[in-house]
Design a protein around this motif. Structure first.
Motif, short mmCIF file in Angstrom:
data_model
loop_
_atom_site.label_atom_id
_atom_site.label_comp_id
_atom_site.label_asym_id
_atom_site.label_seq_id
_atom_site.Cartn_x
_atom_site.Cartn_y
_atom_site.Cartn_z
N ASP A 5 0.82 -1.22 0.00
CA ASP A 5 0.00 0.00 0.00
C ASP A 5 0.85 1.27 0.00
N ALA A 6 2.15 1.13 0.21
CA ALA A 6 3.01 2.31 0.37
C ALA A 6 3.01 3.17 -0.89
N HIS A 7 3.11 4.48 -0.67
CA HIS A 7 3.17 5.42 -1.79
C HIS A 7 4.54 5.34 -2.45
N ARG A 8 4.56 5.29 -3.78
CA ARG A 8 5.82 5.23 -4.51
C ARG A 8 6.02 6.52 -5.32
N GLY A 178 8.20 6.28 -1.51
CA GLY A 178 8.60 7.65 -1.21
C GLY A 178 7.43 8.61 -1.31
N PRO A 179 7.61 9.83 -0.78
CA PRO A 179 6.52 10.82 -0.79
C PRO A 179 6.39 11.49 -2.16
N GLN A 180 5.37 12.34 -2.32
CA GLN A 180 5.23 13.14 -3.54
C GLN A 180 6.46 14.04 -3.70
N LEU A 181 6.90 14.19 -4.94
CA LEU A 181 8.05 15.05 -5.21
C LEU A 181 7.62 16.40 -5.76
#
Length: 301
Positions: A5-8, A178-181
Motif C-alpha cells: 500500500d506504500a506510496h511510490r 517515497g513521498p510526492q516530489l
C-alpha cells in the motif's frame, strides 16, 4: 500501511530511435500536452518532465531526444543529454514502434542500455500498436525479446489509450517507496517560456522540407501582460535558421507561411496559458548555429 500500500515516487524515461512515439506516450500518460510531437526526426531537444499523479504514486516521466548517430555538435549534446538522463532515473522504457522492424538503431540503443540495466530496470515497450494487426504486435514483442533481457515487455498505443494505464502500473512497480516530489496539479516543471518556444517550433516544423527541422530553433525574448489589460499577454519570439534560403521557406510567399505558424502556435499557447495571446514572431539567421558552441549556449543547448 503495508509495503504493497506504500506510496511510490520516482523517475522514468523513454528512449528509442527518433520518431518512436516517446513524446506522444509521455503526453498520454500525463493527460495533457507537455512534449511537442511531430513526424520529423529529432523533434525533442530537451529533457521534458511530465508528472503523473496517482493516489498510490507519483511518476515523473522524462521525455528525452531520440538517440542517433550525431553529425553536429548539437547532435552530440542531445545524445549526451540522453545518457545523462539514464543515469538519474529509476526505470528506463525502450520504445520500439510496432510498424517498423527492429533494426540496427534499436540494437545499438539496447547495447548502450545493457550498461545501465545492472542497476536500472529496463522495460521494453512496443508503441503504435493501433497501426498494425495483433499478429504483427505479437511478432514485434518476440523480436524485441531477443534484443535484451527486459524487466517487463508491454505493447501500447498512445493514440487509442491501449494499455497506457497498465504501462503506468509497470513503471510504478519499479519505483522506490517515497513521498510526492511535486505538488498536486503540477504537470511539468518546465518554465512556461520553454514550453511556448517548443509550441512555436512544433508549428514551424509542420510541412517544412526534411533538411530544415534540424536548423530550426526558437527563443522567447519577452513575455508580459499587456499594459492596462489583464486578459492579454504579449509574447515576442524569434525563430532561428542557419541560412537565408531557410528563412525564405519559413516566412513563405508574402509572409503566408509565418502567419500560418503564428496562428497555429497561438492556439496552442492560449490553451497552455488559459489567456488571450498576441504573438509577435520574427525569423533570424544564425549561421551554422548547430556547430557553433557559442551560439548553442545562447540558444540553450
Amino acid at each position: 500501511m503495508t509495503s504493497e500500500d506504500a506510496h511510490r515516487s520516482g523517475f522514468a524515461c523513454f528512449v528509442g530511435r527518433p520518431n518512436a512515439g516517446k513524446s506522444t506516450l509521455t503526453n498520454r500518460l500525463v493527460g495533457t500536452k507537455v512534449a511537442i510531437t511531430s513526424s520529423k526526426p529529432q523533434t525533442t531537444r530537451h529533457a521534458i518532465r511530465g508528472i503523473v499523479h496517482r493516489p498510490d504514486a507519483q511518476l515523473i516521466i522524462v521525455d528525452t531526444p531520440g538517440l542517433h548517430r550525431p553529425r553536429t555538435l548539437l547532435g552530440r549534446r542531445l545524445n549526451d543529454l540522453v545518457y545523462e538522463t539514464w543515469s538519474e532515473v529509476d526505470v528506463v522504457g525502450l520504445c520500439v514502434p510496432a510498424d517498423e522492424k527492429v533494426g540496427p538503431g534499436d540494437r545499438f540503443i539496447a547495447e548502450q542500455l545493457k550498461k545501465v540495466a545492472r542497476r536500472t530496470p529496463v522495460v521494453g515497450i512496443v508503441t503504435k500498436t493501433d497501426l498494425v494487426p495483433k499478429q504483427q504486435v505479437a511478432e514485434q514483442l518476440l523480436a524485441l525479446q531477443d534484443v535484451m533481457d527486459f524487466a517487463e515487455l508491454i505493447p501500447v498505443s498512445a493514440k487509442d489509450s491501449f494499455q497506457v494505464d497498465e504501462l503506468s502500473d509497470v513503471l510504478v512497480s519499479q519505483m522506490p517507496e517515497g513521498p510526492q516530489l511535486y505538488p498536486d496539479g503540477e504537470l511539468t516543471d518546465e518554465p512556461e517560456s520553454t514550453l511556448i518556444a517548443e509550441l512555436i517550433r512544433e508549428a514551424a516544423l509542420e510541412g517544412v522540407r526534411d533538411e530544415l527541422p534540424h536548423s530550426l530553433a526558437v527563443t522567447v525574448e519577452e513575455m508580459n501582460p499587456r499594459e492596462g489589460r489583464d486578459d492579454l499577454i504579449d509574447v515576442h519570439a524569434l525563430i532561428y535558421v542557419e541560412r537565408s534560403s531557410q528563412k525564405a521557406i519559413v516566412i513563405g510567399r508574402g509572409g503566408e507561411r509565418l502567419r500560418e505558424v503564428g496562428s497555429q502556435a497561438r492556439r496552442q499557447i492560449q490553451a497552455l496559458l488559459g489567456s488571450k495571446i498576441y504573438l509577435d514572431l520574427h525569423v533570424k539567421i544564425a549561421k551554422d548555429w548547430q556547430r557553433d558552441p557559442k551560439q548553442l549556449r545562447k540558444l540553450g543547448f
